[in-house]
Scaffold this active site. Structure first.
Site, PDB file in Angstrom:
ATOM      1  N   HIS A   1      14.921 -13.511  35.958  1.00 13.68           N
ATOM      2  CA  HIS A   1      15.389 -12.194  35.482  1.00 13.68           C
ATOM      3  C   HIS A   1      16.771 -12.187  35.371  1.00 13.68           C
ATOM      4  O   HIS A   1      17.514 -11.186  34.983  1.00 13.68           O
ATOM      5  CB  HIS A   1      15.103 -11.055  36.762  1.00 13.68           C
ATOM      6  CG  HIS A   1      13.725 -11.058  36.947  1.00 13.68           C
ATOM      7  ND1 HIS A   1      13.079  -9.545  36.381  1.00 13.68           N
ATOM      8  CD2 HIS A   1      12.614 -11.606  37.311  1.00 13.68           C
ATOM      9  CE1 HIS A   1      11.985  -9.781  36.775  1.00 13.68           C
ATOM     10  NE2 HIS A   1      11.442 -10.754  37.134  1.00 13.68           N
TER      11      HIS A   1
ATOM     12  N   ASP B   1      24.941  -9.987  33.003  1.00 11.44           N
ATOM     13  CA  ASP B   1      23.806  -9.214  33.700  1.00 11.44           C
ATOM     14  C   ASP B   1      22.707  -9.621  32.936  1.00 11.44           C
ATOM     15  O   ASP B   1      22.450  -9.983  31.325  1.00 11.44           O
ATOM     16  CB  ASP B   1      23.748  -7.786  33.332  1.00 11.44           C
ATOM     17  CG  ASP B   1      23.282  -7.206  34.311  1.00 11.44           C
ATOM     18  OD1 ASP B   1      22.315  -7.388  35.008  1.00 11.44           O
ATOM     19  OD2 ASP B   1      23.750  -5.680  34.736  1.00 11.44           O
TER      20      ASP B   1
HETATM   21  C1  GDG Z   1      18.047  -7.761  38.120  1.00 13.54           C
HETATM   22  C2  GDG Z   1      19.043  -8.493  36.972  1.00 13.54           C
HETATM   23  C3  GDG Z   1      17.491  -7.336  35.170  1.00 13.54           C
HETATM   24  C4  GDG Z   1      19.481   1.316  41.270  1.00 13.54           C
HETATM   25  N1  GDG Z   1      20.001   2.118  42.310  1.00 13.54           N
HETATM   26  C5  GDG Z   1      18.944   2.623  42.681  1.00 13.54           C
HETATM   27  C6  GDG Z   1      17.912   2.279  42.011  1.00 13.54           C
HETATM   28  N2  GDG Z   1      18.194   1.635  41.247  1.00 13.54           N
HETATM   29  C7  GDG Z   1      17.359   0.955  40.283  1.00 13.54           C
HETATM   30  C8  GDG Z   1      17.722   1.373  38.751  1.00 13.54           C
HETATM   31  C9  GDG Z   1      16.911   0.237  38.094  1.00 13.54           C
HETATM   32  C10 GDG Z   1      16.915  -0.967  39.027  1.00 13.54           C
HETATM   33  O1  GDG Z   1      17.262  -0.398  40.333  1.00 13.54           O
HETATM   34  C11 GDG Z   1      18.364  -1.964  38.831  1.00 13.54           C
HETATM   35  O2  GDG Z   1      18.172  -2.751  37.676  1.00 13.54           O
HETATM   36  P1  GDG Z   1      19.192  -3.536  36.880  1.00 13.54           P
HETATM   37  O3  GDG Z   1      18.452  -4.294  35.877  1.00 13.54           O
HETATM   38  O4  GDG Z   1      20.264  -2.554  36.573  1.00 13.54           O
HETATM   39  O5  GDG Z   1      19.806  -4.406  37.854  1.00 13.54           O
HETATM   40  P2  GDG Z   1      19.278  -5.575  38.955  1.00 13.54           P
HETATM   41  O6  GDG Z   1      18.819  -5.229  40.216  1.00 13.54           O
HETATM   42  O7  GDG Z   1      20.616  -6.504  39.300  1.00 13.54           O
HETATM   43  O8  GDG Z   1      18.381  -6.429  38.343  1.00 13.54           O
HETATM   44  C12 GDG Z   1      18.807  -7.618  35.942  1.00 13.54           C
HETATM   45  C13 GDG Z   1      16.503  -6.922  36.253  1.00 13.54           C
HETATM   46  O9  GDG Z   1      16.673  -7.899  37.347  1.00 13.54           O
HETATM   47  C14 GDG Z   1      15.116  -6.965  35.782  1.00 13.54           C
HETATM   48  O10 GDG Z   1      14.799  -8.075  35.257  1.00 13.54           O
HETATM   49  O11 GDG Z   1      17.732  -6.179  34.342  1.00 13.54           O
HETATM   50  O12 GDG Z   1      20.023  -7.968  34.686  1.00 13.54           O
HETATM   51  O13 GDG Z   1      20.233  -8.624  37.621  1.00 13.54           O
HETATM   52  O14 GDG Z   1      15.679   0.449  37.859  1.00 13.54           O
HETATM   53  O15 GDG Z   1      17.254   2.458  38.446  1.00 13.54           O
HETATM   54  N3  GDG Z   1      16.589   2.926  42.393  1.00 13.54           N
HETATM   55  C15 GDG Z   1      16.479   3.905  43.232  1.00 13.54           C
HETATM   56  N4  GDG Z   1      17.523   4.349  44.010  1.00 13.54           N
HETATM   57  C16 GDG Z   1      18.959   3.657  43.750  1.00 13.54           C
HETATM   58  O16 GDG Z   1      19.657   4.038  44.522  1.00 13.54           O
HETATM   59  N5  GDG Z   1      15.392   4.474  43.660  1.00 13.54           N
END
Ligand code: GDG
Length: 486
Positions: free
Chosen positions: A163, A371
C-alpha cells in the site's frame, strides 16, 4: 481440523477494534484507516477469512465471525508491538519507503521480531486457507509472509499488495538484510504496487541483489514466474456517494459552514497525523499567506483533521508537538476573539462527519511529501456530486497520476504550495467544474471493486499460467464488480 477458506486476507490489523462501553461490555467496531476502508467490503462479500492483530498486546482472542467474515486474531506480545510494529515496521520500513523523509532507525532485535511475527502470520494463513485456495497478503509489515507461506503451503495461490511506495533502488539498498525482503515478496505469484515505477524498482532490485533476470513485468525464480505490476487502489465510491446524498449529511455540512463563519472560504486537511502527510508544510504555507495578507482570517478558515496514529512512536509524538505549536502560533498571531484561522481536530471522526466536511470544503488541501495513493483525495472527489470544490494535490501522492486536473503541487516548495492554494481559492465555479468532472469520472470508473477484481483476476490468470489450475476459485470478477451490498 478447523474450517478452511477459499479466500484469506492477511494484514497486520484485523478490520475491527475492540470497544468498551460505559457498562463495561466489550464489542468490536470497524477500525479507521486506508487498508480497512479498502478491503472489508470485499472479504464480507466473499464470506472469506481475515488474519490479523487486534491492536491490543497480549494473547490472541479466539477466532470469531462478524459481518460475514471469519476473523482470526494473531497475538502480539508487548515486546512484539515494540519491535515488530513500532520498531521495524514503523521506525525502519515506513520512513525508508517514504523517501526517508524521517531518518529510518535500524535495530537487530527489531528485524528478528519482524521475522518471528511474519512467521506467525504465515502459519495462521497456512491453517486457514483451503487446498488450492487464494491468500492475499497486505503491506509493509508482512513482506516476508509470501515466501514463508509458500514453503508451508506450495498449493496456494498467493498475492501480495504493497500500500505504500516502494523506494528507489539507491534507498532500498540502505536496508539491512535487504535481500530477505525481496525473497519474501518473491514468494507471491503476483506482487502489486500503487505505481508502475514501484514495480520497476522492485524488479530491478531482483536483478541487482539476487542475480535474477527480470523481463518487463516478470521475473522467474525457482522455476516460477512472479509478476510485478501496478494496481492503483481506490475507494468505495458508492459508500461516499450515498453519504454525500444523505440530507442529514448535507444539513451537517451547512451547519459546519455557518458555524465556521458563513462567508469565509473553507480549506480542509484530513490526514492521519503522520510526517509523510506534509501537514507542517501546509501550515507553513497557510501561515505565510496570512502573514503576507494574501488571505485573511475574515475570509478564509482552515479545518485540519489530524487522526491520532502510532502515538507511542517518538517521531509521531514530536510531530504532534510541532503541529500543535504551529497551529497555536498561527491562531495566536492572526486570530480574533470568536474567530480563528485554524480549527485543529486531533481526533477520529465518523464517516458521515468526514463526508460532511468534504461537502463543506471549498478547497481540499492534500500535500504529502510521499504517499502510496491517498484515499482522501479520491473520497473528496467522489463526494462532490455538485462538481464544485477544488483539490490541491501533491505530485508525490500516487493519486496525482490519476487526478491530473487537480491543482498539482510540490509540497517541498512553500512558494508553490502558496501558489496552488491561492489558485484554488480563486477558481470560479466554471473552472472548478471543468477540473472536477474528469476527476469524478476517473474515480467512479475505477472504484475499489475494480481494483480488487483487477488484482484477483490477474492473480488467477498468472497462477493458471504457472500451471496450478483454477482450484476451487470463488473469486469471480463480475461478482466483485457488481457485488451484493451496493
Ligand atoms: C495507506 C497509504 C494508501 C482518515 N481519518 C479518519 C478516517 N480516515 C480515513 C480516510 C481514508 C483513510 O482513512 C486514509 O487513507 P489514506 O490513503 O489517505 O492514508 P493512509 O492511512 O496513510 O493509508 C496510502 C492507503 O494505505 C490505501 O492503500 O492510499 O498511501 O499510506 O479512507 O477517509 N476515517 C474515519 N475517521 C477519521 O477520523 N472514519
Amino acid at each position: 481440523m478447523s474450517d478452511s477458506y477459499e479466500f484469506v486476507v492477511v494484514a497486520n490489523r484485523l478490520p475491527v477494534d475492540e470497544v468498551t462501553a460505559e457498562d463495561g461490555s466489550r464489542s468490536w467496531a470497524r477500525s479507521p484507516g486506508g487498508l480497512v476502508s479498502a478491503l472489508q467490503p470485499i472479504v464480507r462479500r466473499q464470506g472469506g477469512a481475515w488474519a490479523g492483530w487486534t491492536g491490543q498486546p497480549g494473547d490472541a482472542p479466539e477466532p470469531f465471525d462478524t459481518d460475514g467474515m471469519h476473523l482470526h486474531p494473531v497475538g502480539l506480545s508487548a515486546d512484539d508491538v515494540d519491535r515488530y510494529y513500532e520498531g521495524q515496521s514503523n521506525g525502519t520500513i515506513w520512513p525508508l519507503f517514504h523517501d526517508a523523509v524521517e531518518q529510518p532507525t535500524h535495530r537487530r532485535p527489531w528485524r528478528q521480531a519482524y521475522e518471528a511475527v511474519n512467521r506467525r502470520f504465515a502459519e495462521a494463513a497456512a491453517l486457514l486457507a483451503a487446498p488450492d485456495g487464494t491468500v492475499w497478503v497486505h503491506d509493509y509489515q508482512l513482506m516476508l509472509v509470501p515466501a514463508m507461506l509458500r514453503e508451508l503451503r506450495p498449493d496456494l495461490r498467493i498475492g501480495f499488495f504493497l500500500h505504500i511506495p516502494f523506494p528507489p533502488v539507491e534507498l532500498f539498498m540502505q536496508l539491512p538484510r535487504r535481500a530477505d525482503i525481496l525473497r519474501g515478496l518473491l514468494g507471491a505469484d503476483l506482487v502489486g504496487f500503487q505505481r508502475p515505477l514501484a514495480a520497476q524498482n522492485f524488479l530491478q532490485l531482483t536483478g541487482r541483489l539476487l542475480g535474477l533476470d527480470p523481463q518487463e513485468e516478470h521475473v522467474v525464480v525457482d522455476g516460477r514466474t512472479v509478476t510485478a505490476r501496478a494496481f492503483p487502489i481506490s475507494i468505495d465510491v458508492t459508500e461516499v456517494e450515498e453519504l454525500a446524498a444523505d440530507p442529514a449529511v448535507q444539513a451537517e455540512a451547512r451547519r459546519m459552514r455557518t458555524e465556521l463563519g458563513g462567508d469565509r472560504r473553507l480549506l480542509l486537511g484530513v490526514d492521519r497525523l503522520d510526517y509523510t502527510k506534509g501537514i507542517e508544510q501546509r501550515l507553513e504555507a497557510y501561515g505565510e499567506l496570512l502573514a503576507d495578507g494574501t488571505v485573511s482570517n475574515d475570509d478564509v478558515v482552515l479545518v485540519q483533521v489530524a487522526t491520532p496514529s502510532r502515538m507511542r512512536v517518538k517521531e509521531y509524538q514530536e510531530l504532534r508537538a510541532r503541529v500543535e505549536r504551529e497551529v497555536g502560533r498561527i491562531n495566536g498571531e492572526y486570530g480574533a476573539v470568536g474567530q480563528v484561522p485554524v480549527h485543529y481536530l486531533f481526533q477520529s471522526m465518523n464517516r458521515a462527519e468526514l463526508v460532511a466536511l468534504y461537502l463543506a470544503a471549498d478547497v481540499m488541501v492534500i500535500t504529502p511529501l510521499r504517499d502510496g495513493m491517498n484515499l482522501v483525495a479520491k473520497e473528496y472527489v467522489a463526494a462532490r456530486h455538485d462538481d464544485q470544490g477544488a483539490l490541491v494535490l501533491s505530485e508525490f501522492a500516487g493519486a496525482a497520476a490519476e487526478l491530473p486536473t487537480a491543482f498539482l503541487v510540490n509540497p517541498h516548495d512553500v512558494e508553490d504550495l502558496k501558489r496552488a492554494i491561492t489558485d484554488a481559492l480563486h477558481a470560479d465555479g466554471a473552472e472548478q467544474a471543468e477540473r472536477m468532472k474528469p476527476m469524478r469520472t476517473q474515480v467512479r470508473d475505477n472504484d475499489i471493486d475494480k481494483w480488487a477484481s483487477d488484482f484477483l483476476e490477474t492473480l488467477g490468470t498468472i497462477s493458471e499460467d504457472n500451471d496450478k489450475g483454477l482450484g476451487g476459485l470463488i473469486l469471480d470478477g463480475d461478482d466483485l464488480r457488481h457485488g451484493g451490498n451496493r
